[in-house]
Scaffold this active site. Structure first.
Site, PDB file in Angstrom:
ATOM      1  N   CYS A   7      65.832 135.221  22.229  1.00 50.73           N
ATOM      2  CA  CYS A   7      67.344 135.332  22.469  1.00 50.73           C
ATOM      3  C   CYS A   7      67.777 136.178  21.736  1.00 50.73           C
ATOM      4  CB  CYS A   7      67.450 133.564  21.536  1.00 50.73           C
ATOM      5  SG  CYS A   7      67.074 134.277  20.156  1.00 50.73           S
TER       6      CYS A   7
ATOM      7  N   GLY B  59      59.640 131.139  11.981  1.00 50.00           N
ATOM      8  CA  GLY B  59      58.236 131.372  12.843  1.00 50.00           C
ATOM      9  C   GLY B  59      58.327 131.207  14.193  1.00 50.00           C
TER      10      GLY B  59
ATOM     11  N   GLN C  66      56.201 132.585  20.505  1.00 46.25           N
ATOM     12  CA  GLN C  66      57.402 133.113  21.487  1.00 46.25           C
ATOM     13  C   GLN C  66      56.173 134.194  22.089  1.00 46.25           C
ATOM     14  OE1 GLN C  66      60.519 133.680  19.881  1.00 46.25           O
ATOM     15  NE2 GLN C  66      61.990 132.078  20.776  1.00 46.25           N
TER      16      GLN C  66
ATOM     17  N   ALA D 283      66.117 121.683  26.550  1.00 40.52           N
ATOM     18  CA  ALA D 283      64.977 120.823  26.607  1.00 40.52           C
ATOM     19  C   ALA D 283      64.051 121.670  26.303  1.00 40.52           C
ATOM     20  CB  ALA D 283      64.326 120.196  27.398  1.00 40.52           C
TER      21      ALA D 283
ATOM     22  N   SER E 156      65.749 124.439  22.106  1.00 38.92           N
ATOM     23  CA  SER E 156      66.279 123.143  21.900  1.00 38.92           C
ATOM     24  C   SER E 156      65.851 121.997  20.936  1.00 38.92           C
ATOM     25  CB  SER E 156      67.123 122.841  23.476  1.00 38.92           C
ATOM     26  OG  SER E 156      67.907 123.464  23.342  1.00 38.92           O
TER      27      SER E 156
END
Length: 567
Positions: free
Chosen positions: A50, A115, A120, A193, A197
């Site tokens: 993000c 963390g 990712q 989801a 989220s």
């Protein structure tokens, strides 16, 4: 070949640029495929979160690699190269390794020590492995980054230096109140989801909300997350706690109705446009309070609408829908433009200048220049540049009853709702501002030392591995020489029995092994040191090794190594 990373993050670029440069899952796949298809790069991996977009590659030419990777990032993000370039950073070789290890430890995160970045990084490696764009270098690099990140979290208190983005965001919503006390009994709506989220839903459940409603474009995923929440939190958390959590899934079409019931809304989807518009939030507020949103529900700013172009009526074809909600007030006019995203504001500027803008089209530097000119014309007409961020202080502003947390990039929730009374919005931009001056814990210095040590160890291992194919080729050549000489001996001394032949073979092999042992061990040690890359060339020259033999060993090792590596 050498490691190169080109990217941009919340540290180098404003949120508006990061929003526009955000890569969809399909765009990431195409970027990886196109990167390994160009001449300077043989391996590629994308780390897209993000608040960062980074392209890692193994290249044979630095300058050509930077140019190609920058061009590809611009092409697949849809942001013009000239606009993107000022916000890009470049790291090469050891600095690139240092950067990824720092990212893995949470040192480069918006909230230091979070963390989630480890998951990712793992996903980025898995995607590159699946597409076969990660070879030996990037496999080694990303797997070592995961180990370094885990080491930092287990050996230090880096977790105390900051919290996950979700926890930090909820703390900002609570505004000084302890999150469990603030959240207890509230009804939460979680839109999306995915991993972020899911983390938000679990965090809210642990904090004591009474209900979690999950909405997602794919209903099955929303249902699965709701089921997991029910399983884990659908009972009293302690013997003295009778506040069990209920969870359920809904279709995205049910979100407007759920907004009128929710106290807390968390949104983090992969949508490229707004998921919750200002109008949707206004309707939710009206549905909740039973009262129309009036002018007094906004902070005190001029209620006159933004200007219309000459010859046009007050709202004719205006991209901001200037139709007044009540006399003297326009929801999407200047009273709310403080929270408007830059691209929408630019649309209005273009409209004022008599032009139109299609946000679905990729913009060119020429079009950007026209928009800037139009925006300047708007500012000149209004008398000032409309404020885009923080609301002006207003006496007796009502306490919020609807709390919105937008963790998406690009944003899911229209920033214009900053202006609504009774609503508190925390998004990536406000989180960046709130965390900019966060105190650095003493543990951060310890993590930095770990990163430095691990970078040095990784570099040494890579340099040592670089010479291994040459050493293997040398030993293979020696074994071939021994085999040839033994065959000649067999022809010249046919009367030797098998025991004698065995003794001779062992003696010759021992001589060769002893002669090669010390130099090959020493050359590996020397190659691991900075500047040791030239020892492989020296071995190939001194022993006249066939370059193709060395290359074939490298290819064989890369193939076996990549195939056996875990995702």
């Amino acid at each position: 070949m050498s490691l190169l990373v080109v990217g941009l993050s919340h540290r180098s670029a404003p949120v508006s640029v990061l929003e526009r440069a955000a890569l969809s899952a399909d765009a990431q796949i195409k970027l990886l495929q196109d990167t390994v298809a160009v001449e300077p790069a043989t391996e590629a991996a994308v780390l897209a979160t993000c608040n960062r977009i980074e392209l890692y590659a193994d290249v044979d030419k630095f300058h050509a690699g930077v140019a190609e990777l920058s061009t590809l990032l611009a092409q697949h993000s849809g942001v013009g190269l000239e606009e993107l370039t000022p916000y890009l950073y470049v790291h090469y070789e050891d600095r690139a390794v240092h950067h990824l290890f720092s990212v893995a430890c949470g040192l480069d995160s918006m909230v230091v020590g979070e963390g989630q970045i480890l998951g990712q990084i793992k996903d980025s490696l898995a995607k590159a492995q699946e597409l076969h764009t990660a070879g030996r270098l990037l496999n080694d690099l990303f797997q070592q980054a995961l180990r370094v990140g885990k080491r930092a979290h287990s050996e230090t208190g880096i977790d105390r230096a900051g919290q996950s983005l979700v926890t930090f965001g909820l703390e900002q919503l609570a505004a000084g109140t302890e999150v469990p006390g603030w959240a207890r009994g509230k009804k939460a709506l979680v839109i999306g989801a995915g991993s972020m989220s899911s983390l938000a839903a679990a965090t809210l459940a642990r904090a004591g909300v009474a209900e979690v409603v999950v909405a997602n474009r794919t209903f099955d995923r929303a249902e699965r997350l709701a089921h997991l929440l029910e399983e884990q939190y659908g009972h009293s958390l302690t013997d003295a706690d009778d506040n069990a959590v209920t969870a359920r899934a809904v279709e995205m079409s049910a979100v407007p109705d759920e907004l009128t019931r929710a106290d807390v809304v968390v949104s983090c989807t992969g949508a490229t446009g707004l998921v919750l518009t200002a109008e949707a939030i206004v309707r939710a507020v009206e549905g909740r309070t039973g009262q129309a949103v009036a002018e007094t529900a906004f902070t005190a700013v001029s209620t006159k609408t933004l200007p219309a172009p000459a010859g046009a009526s007050a709202d004719e074809n205006c991209p901001l829908d200037l139709a007044a909600v009540q006399p003297g007030f326009s929801l999407m006019g200047e009273a709310a433009v403080a929270g408007m995203d830059a691209a929408t504001l630019e649309q209005h500027a273009a409209w004022v200048a008599g032009g139109t803008v299609d946000r679905r089209e990729r913009r060119t530097p020429e079009a950007d220049a026209e928009l800037i000119t139009a925006l300047a014309a708007t500012a000149a007409t209004v008398g000032r540049i409309p404020e885009r961020r923080r609301p002006e202080p207003v006496a007796e502003r009502p306490a919020p009853f609807l709390f919105l947390l937008d963790l998406a990039m690009p944003r899911d929730i229209d920033a214009a709702v900053h202006r609504l009374a009774g609503v508190r919005l925390v998004d990536i931009e406000s989180l960046a501002e709130a965390s900019a001056d966060a105190p650095m814990a003493a543990d951060v210095d310890q993590v930095r030392r770990i990163v430095s040590d691990e970078v040095a160890a990784f570099g040494a291992a890579q340099r040592a591995a670089h010479i291994t194919p040459t050493v293997v080729a040398l030993r293979t050549m020696a074994a071939d020489v021994v085999a040839g000489e033994i065959a000649r001996l067999d022809g010249r001394l046919p009367d030797l029995d098998e025991r004698q032949r065995g003794e001779i073979r062992q003696a010759v092999h021992r001589v060769v092994d002893k002669l090669l042992h010390a130099p090959t061990v020493r050359v590996k040690q020397l190659a691991a040191e900075p500047g040791g890359a030239g020892y492989a060339d020296a071995l190939r020259t001194l022993f006249d090794l066939d370059p193709e033999t060395v290359a074939s060993v490298s290819r064989a090792e890369d193939s076996t190594d990549t195939k056996d590596r875990p995702a």
